[in-house]
Scaffold this motif. Sequence first.
Motif, PDB file in Angstrom:
ATOM      1  N   TYR A  87     -12.956 -30.968  13.522  1.00 53.61           N
ATOM      2  CA  TYR A  87     -14.134 -30.658  14.320  1.00 53.61           C
ATOM      3  C   TYR A  87     -14.457 -31.842  15.227  1.00 53.61           C
ATOM      4  N   THR A  88     -14.625 -31.537  16.509  1.00 50.07           N
ATOM      5  CA  THR A  88     -14.977 -32.583  17.461  1.00 50.07           C
ATOM      6  C   THR A  88     -16.445 -32.943  17.283  1.00 50.07           C
ATOM      7  N   GLY A  89     -16.857 -34.025  17.906  1.00 53.77           N
ATOM      8  CA  GLY A  89     -18.263 -34.407  17.840  1.00 53.77           C
ATOM      9  C   GLY A  89     -19.085 -33.697  18.907  1.00 53.77           C
ATOM     10  N   GLY A  90     -20.370 -33.991  18.929  1.00 56.91           N
ATOM     11  CA  GLY A  90     -21.260 -33.469  19.951  1.00 56.91           C
ATOM     12  C   GLY A  90     -21.509 -31.976  19.840  1.00 56.91           C
ATOM     13  N   LEU A  91     -21.937 -31.402  20.957  1.00 54.79           N
ATOM     14  CA  LEU A  91     -22.284 -29.986  20.975  1.00 54.79           C
ATOM     15  C   LEU A  91     -21.067 -29.095  20.716  1.00 54.79           C
ATOM     16  N   MET A  92     -19.895 -29.497  21.210  1.00 58.92           N
ATOM     17  CA  MET A  92     -18.692 -28.699  20.979  1.00 58.92           C
ATOM     18  C   MET A  92     -18.374 -28.624  19.487  1.00 58.92           C
ATOM     19  N   GLY A  93     -18.571 -29.720  18.773  1.00 59.77           N
ATOM     20  CA  GLY A  93     -18.349 -29.718  17.337  1.00 59.77           C
ATOM     21  C   GLY A  93     -19.280 -28.747  16.627  1.00 59.77           C
ATOM     22  N   ILE A  94     -20.540 -28.700  17.066  1.00 57.39           N
ATOM     23  CA  ILE A  94     -21.501 -27.750  16.498  1.00 57.39           C
ATOM     24  C   ILE A  94     -21.038 -26.324  16.758  1.00 57.39           C
ATOM     25  N   CYS A  95     -20.549 -26.068  17.965  1.00 57.94           N
ATOM     26  CA  CYS A  95     -20.062 -24.727  18.313  1.00 57.94           C
ATOM     27  C   CYS A  95     -18.856 -24.337  17.459  1.00 57.94           C
ATOM     28  N   GLN A  96     -18.002 -25.309  17.160  1.00 55.24           N
ATOM     29  CA  GLN A  96     -16.835 -25.022  16.314  1.00 55.24           C
ATOM     30  C   GLN A  96     -17.262 -24.690  14.881  1.00 55.24           C
ATOM     31  N   VAL A  97     -18.298 -25.382  14.385  1.00 56.34           N
ATOM     32  CA  VAL A  97     -18.814 -25.071  13.051  1.00 56.34           C
ATOM     33  C   VAL A  97     -19.412 -23.668  13.030  1.00 56.34           C
ATOM     34  N   ILE A  98     -20.162 -23.303  14.080  1.00 53.48           N
ATOM     35  CA  ILE A  98     -20.738 -21.959  14.185  1.00 53.48           C
ATOM     36  C   ILE A  98     -19.626 -20.913  14.192  1.00 53.48           C
ATOM     37  N   VAL A 150     -27.690 -40.550  21.668  1.00 48.01           N
ATOM     38  CA  VAL A 150     -27.813 -39.111  21.439  1.00 48.01           C
ATOM     39  C   VAL A 150     -26.561 -38.575  20.751  1.00 48.01           C
ATOM     40  N   ASN A 151     -25.395 -38.971  21.263  1.00 44.40           N
ATOM     41  CA  ASN A 151     -24.132 -38.533  20.648  1.00 44.40           C
ATOM     42  C   ASN A 151     -24.019 -39.002  19.199  1.00 44.40           C
ATOM     43  N   LEU A 152     -24.461 -40.237  18.934  1.00 44.40           N
ATOM     44  CA  LEU A 152     -24.398 -40.779  17.578  1.00 44.40           C
ATOM     45  C   LEU A 152     -25.277 -39.975  16.630  1.00 44.40           C
ATOM     46  N   LEU A 153     -26.494 -39.664  17.053  1.00 46.68           N
ATOM     47  CA  LEU A 153     -27.415 -38.894  16.212  1.00 46.68           C
ATOM     48  C   LEU A 153     -26.876 -37.492  15.935  1.00 46.68           C
ATOM     49  N   VAL A 154     -26.353 -36.844  16.984  1.00 51.46           N
ATOM     50  CA  VAL A 154     -25.799 -35.493  16.816  1.00 51.46           C
ATOM     51  C   VAL A 154     -24.608 -35.521  15.876  1.00 51.46           C
ATOM     52  N   ASN A 155     -23.747 -36.521  16.023  1.00 53.76           N
ATOM     53  CA  ASN A 155     -22.556 -36.604  15.168  1.00 53.76           C
ATOM     54  C   ASN A 155     -22.917 -36.896  13.714  1.00 53.76           C
ATOM     55  N   LEU A 156     -23.956 -37.705  13.491  1.00 56.98           N
ATOM     56  CA  LEU A 156     -24.396 -37.971  12.119  1.00 56.98           C
ATOM     57  C   LEU A 156     -24.840 -36.682  11.434  1.00 56.98           C
ATOM     58  N   VAL A 157     -25.612 -35.870  12.177  1.00 62.01           N
ATOM     59  CA  VAL A 157     -26.069 -34.587  11.631  1.00 62.01           C
ATOM     60  C   VAL A 157     -24.884 -33.645  11.422  1.00 62.01           C
ATOM     61  N   LEU A 158     -23.996 -33.584  12.427  1.00 63.52           N
ATOM     62  CA  LEU A 158     -22.853 -32.669  12.377  1.00 63.52           C
ATOM     63  C   LEU A 158     -21.928 -32.986  11.204  1.00 63.52           C
ATOM     64  N   TYR A 159     -21.500 -34.243  11.108  1.00 63.75           N
ATOM     65  CA  TYR A 159     -20.554 -34.594  10.050  1.00 63.75           C
ATOM     66  C   TYR A 159     -21.222 -34.612   8.679  1.00 63.75           C
ATOM     67  N   GLY A 160     -22.527 -34.860   8.649  1.00 60.10           N
ATOM     68  CA  GLY A 160     -23.265 -34.741   7.398  1.00 60.10           C
ATOM     69  C   GLY A 160     -23.240 -33.310   6.888  1.00 60.10           C
ATOM     70  N   ALA A 161     -23.409 -32.353   7.810  1.00 58.31           N
ATOM     71  CA  ALA A 161     -23.348 -30.935   7.436  1.00 58.31           C
ATOM     72  C   ALA A 161     -21.929 -30.545   7.026  1.00 58.31           C
ATOM     73  N   CYS A 162     -20.932 -31.118   7.708  1.00 59.24           N
ATOM     74  CA  CYS A 162     -19.528 -30.787   7.403  1.00 59.24           C
ATOM     75  C   CYS A 162     -19.135 -31.206   5.986  1.00 59.24           C
ATOM     76  N   ILE A 163     -19.764 -32.270   5.479  1.00 56.56           N
ATOM     77  CA  ILE A 163     -19.464 -32.716   4.114  1.00 56.56           C
ATOM     78  C   ILE A 163     -19.791 -31.614   3.113  1.00 56.56           C
ATOM     79  N   PHE A 164     -20.877 -30.880   3.382  1.00 53.69           N
ATOM     80  CA  PHE A 164     -21.296 -29.810   2.472  1.00 53.69           C
ATOM     81  C   PHE A 164     -20.557 -28.495   2.748  1.00 53.69           C
ATOM     82  N   LEU A 165     -20.131 -28.295   4.008  1.00 54.08           N
ATOM     83  CA  LEU A 165     -19.470 -27.042   4.358  1.00 54.08           C
ATOM     84  C   LEU A 165     -17.963 -27.069   4.107  1.00 54.08           C
TER      85      LEU A 165
END
Length: 279
Positions: free
Chosen positions: A25-36, A151-166
């Motif tokens: 999964y990439t970082g940023g908004l694209m990473g969020i879209c890939q998780v969705i 902004v990218n750092l904050l988004v990536n922290l949230v994204l990869y934090g969620a990925c740990i559980f998913l």
Amino acid sequence: MLGGVFGALLYAAGINLFVVPAELYTGGLMGICQVIRTVLADAFGLRFQSFDIAGVIYYIINVPIFLVAFSRIGRMFLVKTLASVTAITLFISLIPTVVIVEDVMAACVVGGIISGAGVGIMLRMGSSGGGTDVVGVLLIKWKRDFSVGKVNLLVNLVLYGACIFLFDIGTVVYSVIYAAVYSVAMDKVHTQNINVEVHVITKADTSALEKKVFEELGRGITKWSALGAYTYERSHVLYIMLSKYEVNRLKTIIREYDPQAFIVVNEGVSVDGNYLKKL
């Protein structure tokens, strides 16, 4: 514009040929879209074979961001970014997600280099890949101690934090490695905010020139009167701070009002205080 489209092609190729086949999964908004996309596929069985719906989701999420940013960010930057985001969506939807390399680490490195270079090219062309880049610029205008990087750092922290559980921890680790390689490659192609100071010496009236610089570049000007030591003619000296990727546009504006203006450009200066950093 064509350079931005080429950058979008590289970015999409890096993702679809290396990142997605490795199930990263990439970082940023694209990473969020890939998780969705993955959640939709696993929870609702929405699978599209070689068609990656993450690009469509990315475009849909970018629409409200563009609507908010329309009156707050430079029009040319926004138009170029819209073209780049459209190209990214198109290429991600069309480029098949096929396995090029079996090794996950190789996919991280090669995919990070290709996609990072693609975004770097978009930035060099005065554009961006949308998403958190545009959000970062908006936040900078609201509060100057913000930055696109934060902004990218904050988004990536949230994204990869969620990925740990998913997902499993290995997926998260390799995704972080990809993100690191991607960032280095992007910076090598385009170093953001290389500060430049410009001195303009002109005998022409500068009021119209100043207004155009304010409107098109959003940069401030320090101005004083001068006297030529040889001719004793009165002239104006304008002092402008901006990024190096704005210099050519500034020169074009200056030449419109005074083709004979004397322009001195000095790169790599250190700036503190009330100075707006841009992409």
